[in-house]
Motif scaffolding. Structure first.
Motif, short mmCIF file in Angstrom:
data_model
loop_
_atom_site.label_atom_id
_atom_site.label_comp_id
_atom_site.label_asym_id
_atom_site.label_seq_id
_atom_site.Cartn_x
_atom_site.Cartn_y
_atom_site.Cartn_z
N PHE A 1 0.78 -1.28 0.09
CA PHE A 1 -0.11 0.10 0.01
C PHE A 1 0.94 1.34 -0.01
CE2 PHE A 1 -2.36 -3.26 1.96
CZ PHE A 1 -3.40 -3.42 1.27
N TYR A 2 0.98 1.77 -1.23
CA TYR A 2 1.85 3.08 -1.35
C TYR A 2 1.14 4.48 -0.99
CZ TYR A 2 5.12 6.47 -3.43
OH TYR A 2 5.89 7.51 -3.59
N ALA A 3 1.25 4.91 0.13
CA ALA A 3 0.58 6.04 0.64
C ALA A 3 1.69 7.33 0.61
CB ALA A 3 0.18 6.05 2.11
N THR A 4 0.74 8.38 0.15
CA THR A 4 1.67 9.59 -0.02
C THR A 4 0.85 10.82 0.50
OG1 THR A 4 0.73 9.94 -2.11
CG2 THR A 4 2.92 8.68 -2.15
N LYS A 5 1.47 11.85 0.93
CA LYS A 5 1.22 13.13 1.45
C LYS A 5 2.33 14.40 0.88
CE LYS A 5 0.34 14.47 5.51
NZ LYS A 5 1.16 15.58 5.84
N ARG A 6 1.56 15.59 0.61
CA ARG A 6 2.65 16.49 0.37
C ARG A 6 2.83 17.43 1.68
NH1 ARG A 6 2.21 17.75 -5.08
NH2 ARG A 6 3.89 19.42 -4.62
N VAL A 7 3.98 17.62 1.99
CA VAL A 7 4.32 18.58 3.32
C VAL A 7 5.50 19.32 2.84
CG1 VAL A 7 5.36 16.71 4.29
CG2 VAL A 7 4.52 18.59 5.71
N GLY A 8 5.58 20.27 3.60
CA GLY A 8 6.98 21.16 3.50
C GLY A 8 7.21 21.83 4.74
N GLY A 9 8.50 22.40 4.78
CA GLY A 9 8.58 23.17 6.29
C GLY A 9 9.86 23.97 6.07
N ASP A 10 9.89 25.15 6.82
CA ASP A 10 11.31 25.97 6.81
C ASP A 10 10.88 27.11 7.99
OD1 ASP A 10 13.50 26.70 5.94
OD2 ASP A 10 13.46 27.38 4.15
N VAL A 11 12.24 27.51 8.14
CA VAL A 11 12.09 28.45 9.13
C VAL A 11 11.35 29.75 8.66
CG1 VAL A 11 13.65 30.52 10.58
CG2 VAL A 11 14.25 27.85 10.17
N SER A 12 10.55 30.31 9.29
CA SER A 12 9.89 31.47 8.69
C SER A 12 10.13 32.81 9.65
CB SER A 12 8.26 31.29 8.93
OG SER A 12 8.02 31.08 10.09
N ASP A 13 10.92 32.79 10.70
CA ASP A 13 11.38 33.92 11.24
C ASP A 13 12.74 33.57 12.15
OD1 ASP A 13 11.74 36.06 12.81
OD2 ASP A 13 9.73 36.37 13.58
N PHE A 14 13.52 34.05 11.50
CA PHE A 14 14.82 33.76 12.21
C PHE A 14 15.28 34.19 13.57
CE2 PHE A 14 15.51 32.96 7.85
CZ PHE A 14 16.18 31.78 7.73
N LYS A 15 14.40 35.35 13.92
CA LYS A 15 14.50 36.14 15.33
C LYS A 15 13.98 35.08 16.24
CE LYS A 15 12.56 39.74 13.68
NZ LYS A 15 11.91 41.09 13.94
N ALA A 16 12.97 34.29 16.10
CA ALA A 16 12.32 33.78 17.12
C ALA A 16 12.97 32.29 17.64
CB ALA A 16 10.90 33.08 16.29
N ILE A 17 14.13 31.67 16.97
CA ILE A 17 14.59 30.62 17.38
C ILE A 17 16.18 30.91 18.06
CG2 ILE A 17 15.22 28.23 16.80
CD1 ILE A 17 12.90 28.12 14.97
N LYS A 18 16.48 30.47 18.87
CA LYS A 18 17.93 30.76 19.39
C LYS A 18 18.70 29.25 19.65
CE LYS A 18 17.85 34.81 19.06
NZ LYS A 18 18.36 35.81 17.70
N LEU A 19 19.77 29.01 19.78
CA LEU A 19 20.40 27.54 19.81
C LEU A 19 21.55 27.86 20.93
CD1 LEU A 19 20.86 26.70 15.87
CD2 LEU A 19 19.23 25.92 17.60
N LEU A 20 21.86 26.73 21.54
CA LEU A 20 22.89 26.59 22.41
C LEU A 20 23.99 25.68 21.81
CD1 LEU A 20 23.91 27.33 25.50
CD2 LEU A 20 23.04 25.13 26.13
N LYS A 21 25.04 26.28 21.64
CA LYS A 21 26.33 25.53 21.08
C LYS A 21 27.12 25.16 22.01
CE LYS A 21 29.81 26.28 17.71
NZ LYS A 21 30.55 27.27 16.70
#
Length: 378
Positions: A354-374
């Motif tokens: 059973f070959y099931a598919t869906k269409r989805v995409g994603g990306d950062v939309s606001d670079f000010k809203a996410i911070k990382l700990l390195k």
């Protein structure tokens, strides 16, 4: 008198015949109405719990078990209100109940989907418009003139949709078993595969035939931050927290995020990192980590919810193992509302694919809203 009685008898006989004829016509009409209602697939049900399997479910179940698509074709012509129809390329929309089960599993999975902004689109891409400027304002006097506001600067971030696929299989003998819940099995297998693939792509996806993960964007020291990069705070130690005042890095990470985003901010890390962080204490000896007070509530770090996503990297040299931000503003997931399933009984005999598919995409939309700990010295 005899003539009058004879006339009355004739009139009564005529009245009786008329009443009998009308009753007969009414009975025929009721019989025809009952037959038409019983055969109509679009008759509304008074109780969904007592309605039992609909023609739609029976047709979808028959297609999964034996590949018989004639009931589906019949439903397309006779009940256009249903969502299941034969597509031009031969694909079939997933049963609405099965699709809802898949979506509920995706939303309940420990994934960025649970905290990101999810939009449904009908196109092949979704554009996020970002205004980098603010409307200028000032105090106006009764007689003075008002200076015109600055023109806004708009940035467009396109999010392309990619195809996510899963291909569970079952033996034909298992599908022929009438006691086997085909729809439940199919929903569980597809949801499991989709959830794992999505969770990894939203973090590490390179954007080539898959969503782009937020960790694949360029990172830059928070003091030098500029749009198009994710700012990070360094722990000051190579592949670890600092030996002294280790919790200071967590505090610095929280306050590196603007107050506008902190109100809805969430920590994201994997289980190994969470195990290291929950041992931290502040200067007064109090744990920074607190478990949820009720079942289903997330744990909290410095009062902010923690999402444990296993696809986040482990603590290592220069790894960004902890993310903190308002992901509802910072990361956007776009998807099409329909899912498809194709039945293939030939490629893996005696199993049916059973070959099931869906269409989805994603990306950062606001670079000010996410911070990382390195986890690095700088």
């Amino acid at each position: 008198m005899k003539a009058a009685m004879h006339g009355f008898a004739q009139e009564f006989d005529a009245f009786q015949a008329e009443i009998t004829r009308k009753f007969s016509q009414q009975e025929e009409r009721l019989t025809m109405l009952d037959r038409k209602t019983a055969l109509s697939p679009t008759r509304p049900t008074l109780s969904q719990g007592e309605a039992g399997p609909t023609l739609h479910h029976k047709a979808f179940d028959a297609y999964l078990r034996s590949g018989d698509d004639s009931p589906l074709r019949g439903l397309e012509l006779e009940a256009k209100g249903l969502n299941t129809q034969v597509a031009a390329e031969g694909g079939y929309l997933v049963d609405p109940e099965t699709a809802s089960v898949i979506r509920s599993v995706l939303h309940s999975t420990a994934s960025i989907r649970a905290i990101a902004s999810v939009v449904t689109v009908e196109a092949t891409s979704f554009d996020v418009l970002v205004d980098h400027t603010d409307v200028s304002s000032g105090w106006a006097t009764e007689s003075g003139s008002v200076a015109p506001s600055d023109s806004p600067t708009i940035d467009r971030i396109p999010i392309r949709l990619h195809e996510l696929a899963a291909m569970p299989k079952a033996s034909q003998r298992l599908l022929d078993d009438s006691a086997f819940d085909v729809e439940g099995w199919l929903a569980g297998r597809i949801a499991s595969k989709f959830a794992r693939a999505e969770a990894a792509a939203f973090i590490h996806g390179d954007g080539a035939d898959k969503p782009r993960g937020f960790l694949t964007h360029d990172t830059i020291d928070e003091e030098l931050w500029e749009w198009g990069n994710l700012g990070y705070i360094a722990t000051g130690a190579d592949g670890d927290f600092a030996s002294a005042n280790a919790s200071d890095a967590i505090v610095d990470l929280v306050y590196a995020l603007s107050a506008t985003y902190r109100a809805n901010a969430v920590f994201v890390m994997n289980s190994k990192t969470a195990g290291a962080v929950r041992k931290m204490k502040d200067a007064d000896g109090r744990f920074l980590w607190s478990d949820g007070l009720a079942a289903g509530e997330p744990a909290r770090l410095m009062g902010y919810p923690v999402l444990v996503a296993e696809d986040m990297p482990d603590i290592a040299t220069d790894s960004t193992a902890i993310a903190f931000g308002d992901f509802a503003a910072g990361y956007t997931i776009a998807e099409r509302p329909d899912m498809r399933v194709l039945r293939d009984p030939f490629s893996a005999k005696p199993h049916v694919l059973f070959y099931a598919t869906k269409r989805v995409g994603g990306d950062v939309s606001d670079f000010k809203a996410i911070k990382l700990l390195k986890f690095g010295e700088s």
